[in-house]
Design a protein around this motif. Structure first.
Motif, short mmCIF file in Angstrom:
data_model
loop_
_atom_site.label_atom_id
_atom_site.label_comp_id
_atom_site.label_asym_id
_atom_site.label_seq_id
_atom_site.Cartn_x
_atom_site.Cartn_y
_atom_site.Cartn_z
N PRO A 16 20.92 28.83 -2.97
CA PRO A 16 22.12 27.65 -3.34
C PRO A 16 21.74 27.37 -4.93
CG PRO A 16 20.30 26.99 -1.89
CD PRO A 16 20.05 28.49 -2.07
N LYS A 17 23.05 27.22 -5.40
CA LYS A 17 22.77 26.63 -6.99
C LYS A 17 23.08 25.14 -6.79
CE LYS A 17 21.47 30.27 -8.77
NZ LYS A 17 20.05 30.66 -8.43
N VAL A 18 23.92 24.62 -5.87
CA VAL A 18 24.17 23.30 -5.78
C VAL A 18 23.75 22.74 -4.34
CG1 VAL A 18 26.01 21.51 -5.97
CG2 VAL A 18 26.04 23.28 -7.43
N ILE A 19 22.91 21.70 -4.11
CA ILE A 19 22.55 21.29 -2.95
C ILE A 19 23.16 20.01 -2.80
CG2 ILE A 19 20.96 20.82 -1.47
CD1 ILE A 19 19.03 23.21 -2.70
N VAL A 20 23.97 19.62 -1.83
CA VAL A 20 24.34 18.41 -1.63
C VAL A 20 23.57 17.64 -0.42
CG1 VAL A 20 26.24 16.88 -0.44
CG2 VAL A 20 26.86 18.56 -2.39
N ALA A 21 22.95 16.36 -0.99
CA ALA A 21 22.41 15.68 0.25
C ALA A 21 22.95 14.37 0.42
CB ALA A 21 20.99 15.32 -0.26
N GLY A 22 23.29 13.94 1.75
CA GLY A 22 24.21 12.88 2.14
C GLY A 22 23.17 11.88 2.42
N LYS A 117 31.21 21.84 -5.40
CA LYS A 117 31.07 23.34 -5.17
C LYS A 117 29.73 23.63 -4.68
CE LYS A 117 34.38 25.20 -8.80
NZ LYS A 117 35.22 23.75 -8.54
N ALA A 118 29.28 22.82 -3.43
CA ALA A 118 27.94 22.97 -2.82
C ALA A 118 28.03 24.34 -2.21
CB ALA A 118 28.08 21.74 -1.87
N ASP A 119 26.73 24.78 -2.36
CA ASP A 119 26.22 25.80 -1.51
C ASP A 119 25.61 25.79 -0.38
OD1 ASP A 119 27.03 28.16 -3.52
OD2 ASP A 119 25.58 26.96 -4.98
N ALA A 120 25.03 24.53 -0.13
CA ALA A 120 24.29 23.92 0.81
C ALA A 120 24.47 22.44 1.11
CB ALA A 120 22.93 24.55 0.83
N VAL A 121 24.51 22.01 2.37
CA VAL A 121 24.44 20.65 2.60
C VAL A 121 23.24 20.13 3.39
CG1 VAL A 121 25.98 18.69 3.65
CG2 VAL A 121 26.91 20.65 2.54
N VAL A 122 22.65 18.92 3.04
CA VAL A 122 21.49 18.81 3.98
C VAL A 122 21.80 17.13 4.23
CG1 VAL A 122 19.09 18.15 3.78
CG2 VAL A 122 19.90 19.98 2.38
N VAL A 123 21.66 16.83 5.51
CA VAL A 123 21.76 15.38 6.28
C VAL A 123 20.82 15.20 7.01
CG1 VAL A 123 24.24 15.47 5.59
CG2 VAL A 123 23.47 16.31 7.89
N VAL A 139 26.74 17.26 13.18
CA VAL A 139 27.24 18.16 14.08
C VAL A 139 28.65 18.60 13.47
CG1 VAL A 139 28.34 18.48 16.32
CG2 VAL A 139 26.05 17.45 16.05
N ARG A 140 29.46 17.69 13.06
CA ARG A 140 30.78 18.01 12.36
C ARG A 140 30.96 19.04 11.25
NH1 ARG A 140 33.98 12.30 12.00
NH2 ARG A 140 35.68 13.86 11.71
N LEU A 141 29.87 18.64 10.32
CA LEU A 141 29.75 19.59 9.39
C LEU A 141 29.27 20.80 9.58
CD1 LEU A 141 27.80 17.08 6.88
CD2 LEU A 141 30.15 18.09 6.59
N ALA A 144 32.32 22.68 11.00
CA ALA A 144 33.39 22.87 10.14
C ALA A 144 33.05 24.36 9.58
CB ALA A 144 33.21 21.88 8.73
N GLY A 145 31.72 24.94 9.41
CA GLY A 145 31.39 26.18 9.14
C GLY A 145 31.70 26.68 7.62
N ARG A 146 31.72 25.54 6.69
CA ARG A 146 32.10 25.96 5.40
C ARG A 146 30.83 26.24 4.60
NH1 ARG A 146 36.73 21.47 4.95
NH2 ARG A 146 36.82 22.34 2.35
N TRP A 147 29.77 25.53 4.86
CA TRP A 147 28.44 25.60 4.00
C TRP A 147 27.17 25.81 4.98
CZ3 TRP A 147 31.26 21.26 5.06
CH2 TRP A 147 32.15 21.01 4.04
N PRO A 148 26.29 26.28 4.66
CA PRO A 148 25.02 26.01 5.51
C PRO A 148 24.62 24.58 5.50
CG PRO A 148 24.58 27.78 3.75
CD PRO A 148 26.12 27.23 3.39
N VAL A 149 24.33 24.13 6.63
CA VAL A 149 23.99 22.88 6.86
C VAL A 149 22.52 22.74 7.46
CG1 VAL A 149 24.60 20.64 8.02
CG2 VAL A 149 26.36 22.14 7.20
#
Length: 153
Positions: A16-22, A117-123, A139-141, A144-149
């Motif tokens: 990942p180059k951009v990691i989104v943390a909610g 342009k997240a490569d990964a999402v962490v919640v 669970v919904r993220l 969605a199957g769009r990023w590794p969660v």
């Protein structure tokens, strides 16, 4: 004989180059941010900390200034994150940004992940009992199957 490969960008292929943390201020979301920070440090990725400000219908607010309250939460989260980053400065260097989006948590995080342009999402795992039945944002993220969660307890 050598094959010519086009050099087009593929998300997530080199880590990942951009990691989104909610984050929402809950203990599990703050643990998720800490986990994401470690991942960002190891991967030399940008950590995008995202707070989704809830938008309530005018009648649901019952006169309470919701925007002001959620702005205060956002400011408090930024202060907590900055304080943590200062404590670790010199030990760990992590590039990070703080973003706020408006909406419900799921759609807000989807919008954030797309725009950044997240490569990964962490919640964090939901701390609400009802989500075990209805389904949490995490669970919904995943569905969605769009990023590794990654879901942090």
């Amino acid at each position: 004989m050598t094959e010519q490969h086009s050099h087009r960008f593929e998300r997530g292929t080199d880590g990942p180059k951009v990691i989104v943390a909610g984050v929402d201020g809950s203990d599990s979301s703050l643990r998720a941010a800490a986990y994401a920070a470690g991942l960002a440090r190891r991967q030399r990725a940008l950590l995008a900390v995202v707070y989704v400000q809830p938008v309530l219908a005018a009648g649901a607010a019952l006169g309470v200034p919701v925007a002001g309250t959620t702005d205060e939460i956002a400011e408090d989260l930024v202060a907590q994150i900055r304080e943590s980053a200062e404590r670790l400065k010199g030990i760990f260097e992590v590039r990070w940004e703080f973003h706020t989006f408006r909406g419900d948590p799921y759609n807000g995080l989807v919008t954030a992940a797309d725009e950044l342009k997240a490569d990964a999402v962490v919640v964090g795992a939901s701390e609400q009992a009802g989500h075990r039945i209805v389904g949490s944002v995490a669970v919904r993220l995943v569905k969605a199957g769009r990023w590794p969660v990654t879901v942090v307890p």
